[in-house]
Scaffold this motif. Structure first.
Motif, mmCIF file in Angstrom:
data_model
loop_
_atom_site.group_PDB
_atom_site.id
_atom_site.type_symbol
_atom_site.label_atom_id
_atom_site.label_comp_id
_atom_site.label_asym_id
_atom_site.label_seq_id
_atom_site.Cartn_x
_atom_site.Cartn_y
_atom_site.Cartn_z
ATOM 1 N N LEU A 191 19.174 -51.681 18.771
ATOM 2 C CA LEU A 191 18.910 -52.014 17.415
ATOM 3 C C LEU A 191 18.492 -53.533 17.522
ATOM 4 O O LEU A 191 19.480 -54.353 18.148
ATOM 5 N N GLU B 42 13.844 -45.425 13.549
ATOM 6 C CA GLU B 42 13.230 -46.407 12.512
ATOM 7 C C GLU B 42 13.124 -45.917 11.180
ATOM 8 O O GLU B 42 13.392 -46.329 10.180
ATOM 9 N N ILE C 269 24.698 -50.910 9.239
ATOM 10 C CA ILE C 269 23.209 -51.472 9.758
ATOM 11 C C ILE C 269 22.136 -51.659 8.699
ATOM 12 O O ILE C 269 21.401 -52.834 9.031
ATOM 13 N N TYR D 223 12.930 -52.277 13.913
ATOM 14 C CA TYR D 223 14.597 -52.102 13.832
ATOM 15 C C TYR D 223 14.856 -51.920 15.205
ATOM 16 O O TYR D 223 16.093 -52.034 15.742
ATOM 17 N N THR D 224 14.004 -51.446 16.350
ATOM 18 C CA THR D 224 14.433 -51.255 17.537
ATOM 19 C C THR D 224 13.715 -51.775 18.706
ATOM 20 O O THR D 224 12.424 -52.369 18.555
ATOM 21 N N TYR E 262 22.875 -45.198 16.741
ATOM 22 C CA TYR E 262 23.654 -45.996 15.485
ATOM 23 C C TYR E 262 25.290 -46.303 16.019
ATOM 24 O O TYR E 262 25.627 -47.308 15.540
ATOM 25 N N ILE F 121 16.352 -45.492 9.643
ATOM 26 C CA ILE F 121 16.992 -46.975 9.142
ATOM 27 C C ILE F 121 16.074 -46.866 7.888
ATOM 28 O O ILE F 121 16.912 -47.634 6.896
ATOM 29 N N GLU G 51 24.909 -48.934 19.048
ATOM 30 C CA GLU G 51 23.840 -50.062 18.836
ATOM 31 C C GLU G 51 22.994 -50.267 20.044
ATOM 32 O O GLU G 51 22.056 -50.703 19.853
ATOM 33 N N ARG G 52 23.175 -49.582 21.188
ATOM 34 C CA ARG G 52 22.214 -49.705 22.458
ATOM 35 C C ARG G 52 22.649 -48.447 23.388
ATOM 36 O O ARG G 52 23.681 -48.207 23.564
#
Length: 177
Positions: A115, A49, A83, A94-95, A29, A52, A32-33
């Protein structure tokens, strides 16, 4: 948190796995990767997920449930404030996990988990020549009777107004005699 799999855990016992996945989710988070092993990425995806999904709900109970897993208020704030609105239209997925080859030192299979923050694009169906022709004609036929009923109702209203005027004319004729 999803039910742990049977057999060996990531890095040791179940408590260590829970903490490891929580830290991986917080890093995901934040950045983001992230790059990690395939096994850890596959184990992280359901947890990330689910968190999220909680963030999309956005209420206080959901925030407290996410805080129970992650624990860092700054990361939870980013998840809820930045996010979650970006993935609000997405129903899941989401991923994204992308395999990148093996690590040089121990030849472990590596993957990037990131993400998916792109907006959702609705797919339009291509028109089939023979199959689409029949269903398109059917709704047109269904709308025709609806219009006819409206016309019939309008005629009934006209007849009612004429009937209401007719007694008035008759009473005038009776009064004139």
């Amino acid at each position: 948190m999803p039910k742990p799999t049977k057999g060996p855990r990531l890095g040791g016992g179940p408590a260590h796995e829970r903490l490891l996945l929580a830290n991986l989710a917080a890093a995901l988070y934040t950045h983001e990767r992230i790059t990690t092993t395939e096994t850890k990425a596959k184990r992280l995806r359901p947890l990330a997920e689910r968190l999220i999904t909680f963030a999309k709900r956005g209420d206080l109970h959901a925030r407290r449930r996410v805080l129970a897993v992650i624990g860092d208020k700054a990361v939870v704030h980013k998840l809820f404030a930045e996010i979650a609105p970006q993935v609000a239209d997405r129903d899941g997925g989401y991923t994204r996990i992308t395999k990148i080859g093996n690590r040089k030192g121990d030849n472990a299979p590596m993957a990037v988990i990131e993400l998916v923050l792109e907006p959702v694009v609705k797919k339009q169906r291509a028109a089939k020549p023979a199959a689409e022709a029949a269903p398109v004609e059917a709704p047109v036929e269904e709308t025709a009777p609806v219009e006819e009923t409206e016309v019939v109702e309008a005629e009934v209203e006209v007849e009612e107004t004429e009937a209401a005027e007719a007694p008035a004319e008759e009473t005038e004729a009776v009064e004139a005699k």
